[in-house]
Design a protein around this motif. Structure first.
Motif, mmCIF file in Angstrom:
data_model
loop_
_atom_site.group_PDB
_atom_site.id
_atom_site.type_symbol
_atom_site.label_atom_id
_atom_site.label_comp_id
_atom_site.label_asym_id
_atom_site.label_seq_id
_atom_site.Cartn_x
_atom_site.Cartn_y
_atom_site.Cartn_z
ATOM 1 N N GLU A 98 -6.082 -23.915 -10.955
ATOM 2 C CA GLU A 98 -5.915 -22.739 -11.805
ATOM 3 C C GLU A 98 -5.878 -21.544 -10.864
ATOM 4 O O GLU A 98 -6.617 -21.498 -9.872
ATOM 5 C CB GLU A 98 -7.056 -22.610 -12.819
ATOM 6 N N GLU A 124 -9.736 -22.058 -9.402
ATOM 7 C CA GLU A 124 -10.424 -23.319 -9.694
ATOM 8 C C GLU A 124 -9.601 -24.475 -9.155
ATOM 9 O O GLU A 124 -8.366 -24.461 -9.226
ATOM 10 C CB GLU A 124 -10.630 -23.503 -11.207
ATOM 11 N N GLN A 139 -14.679 -30.631 -8.149
ATOM 12 C CA GLN A 139 -14.403 -29.508 -9.046
ATOM 13 C C GLN A 139 -15.174 -28.297 -8.562
ATOM 14 O O GLN A 139 -16.384 -28.368 -8.352
ATOM 15 C CB GLN A 139 -14.782 -29.847 -10.491
ATOM 16 N N ARG A 140 -14.479 -27.179 -8.374
ATOM 17 C CA ARG A 140 -15.139 -25.941 -7.965
ATOM 18 C C ARG A 140 -14.401 -24.741 -8.552
ATOM 19 O O ARG A 140 -13.172 -24.705 -8.574
ATOM 20 C CB ARG A 140 -15.128 -25.784 -6.434
ATOM 21 N N LEU A 141 -15.169 -23.760 -8.979
ATOM 22 C CA LEU A 141 -14.643 -22.425 -9.203
ATOM 23 C C LEU A 141 -14.692 -21.679 -7.875
ATOM 24 O O LEU A 141 -15.514 -22.000 -7.008
ATOM 25 C CB LEU A 141 -15.466 -21.678 -10.244
ATOM 26 N N ILE A 149 -11.384 -19.060 -17.938
ATOM 27 C CA ILE A 149 -12.193 -18.664 -16.781
ATOM 28 C C ILE A 149 -12.269 -17.143 -16.761
ATOM 29 O O ILE A 149 -11.236 -16.467 -16.761
ATOM 30 C CB ILE A 149 -11.568 -19.183 -15.470
ATOM 31 N N LEU A 162 -16.675 -15.996 -12.302
ATOM 32 C CA LEU A 162 -16.292 -16.082 -10.889
ATOM 33 C C LEU A 162 -17.156 -15.224 -9.978
ATOM 34 O O LEU A 162 -17.124 -15.378 -8.759
ATOM 35 C CB LEU A 162 -14.823 -15.662 -10.723
ATOM 36 N N GLU A 181 -19.371 -17.036 -7.441
ATOM 37 C CA GLU A 181 -18.814 -18.254 -6.844
ATOM 38 C C GLU A 181 -18.392 -18.022 -5.394
ATOM 39 O O GLU A 181 -18.115 -16.894 -4.988
ATOM 40 C CB GLU A 181 -17.617 -18.741 -7.674
ATOM 41 N N ARG A 183 -7.861 -26.131 -17.780
ATOM 42 C CA ARG A 183 -9.024 -26.142 -16.894
ATOM 43 C C ARG A 183 -8.776 -27.258 -15.893
ATOM 44 O O ARG A 183 -8.360 -28.361 -16.256
ATOM 45 C CB ARG A 183 -10.332 -26.349 -17.650
#
Length: 208
Positions: free
Chosen positions: A15, A29, A45-47, A64, A69, A72, A154
């Motif tokens: 994303e 993301e 999986q990470r933002l 999101i 964010l 992050e 997502r």
């Protein structure tokens, strides 16, 4: 070089803040799954914080938010970890040219490069599910009666549903053409030929 199987690879989805890393858009993301013999063996999986505020459109499109964010890690930190996750594996994405542009752009900031091969599940689906109403991921998940694992747009949910779609196409080829072993390079080649010749190509593989 040993050929790699089509059911052992990394399926990924990004994303992003927009459509073009060439014009300053960044990833927000990453979601990915490692398939081994068709089964999910690992997830990533990470933002990530792009360093600027994202638009209201992107907030609405992805779910999101800027608030999510805020704390992050930066893109560079996350992508350094992700480069290790995909090392040595071929990759698949739905509309892969988009994801590959962002992958290459983010890795370039780290003076790194992805050396494996990439295949587009959207292009492949146009050869395997020719009768589908269209070839958007959401349409194909419904058409092929695949499980919806979360919200579309997502990254982790899209990656897992793309992995299910990828395996459903492999299973369809196996059933229709009697191919027990399918290699990644074969599906990569199939994704690029005229869909009118898809049946001929697969029939030829079955005769080898």
């Amino acid at each position: 070089m040993q050929r790699k199987l089509a059911d052992t690879l990394v399926v990924l989805d990004f994303e992003t803040t927009g459509l073009s890393p060439e014009h300053g858009d960044r990833t927000i993301e990453i979601g990915a799954v490692l398939l081994e013999n068709g089964t999910i063996a690992d997830r990533f999986q990470r933002l990530m914080n792009p360093g600027f505020r994202i638009s209201r459109f992107i907030e609405g499109y992805t779910g999101i938010t800027n608030e999510m964010l805020k704390g992050e890690p930066r893109c560079e930190e996350v992508m350094a970890d992700f480069s290790e996750f995909i090392a040595g594996h071929n990759i698949v994405a739905h509309n892969a040219s988009f994801d590959r542009r962002f992958l290459d752009a983010e890795l370039k900031r780290l003076n790194q490069a992805y050396e494996g091969e990439c295949c587009c599940s959207l292009l492949l689906s146009r050869r395997i599910y020719q009768e589908a109403p269209n070839h958007k991921l959401q349409t194909l998940v419904s058409y092929a009666a695949l499980p919806q694992t979360g919200r579309f747009h997502r990254a982790q949910a899209d990656a897992e549903m793309t992995a299910s779609l990828w395996m459903s196409m492999i299973d369809r080829i196996r059933r229709q053409y009697g191919l027990s072993t399918i290699f990644f390079d074969q599906l990569s080649e199939l994704s690029k030929i005229d869909r009118l010749y898809a049946h001929r190509y697969l029939s030829g593989l079955a005769e080898e």
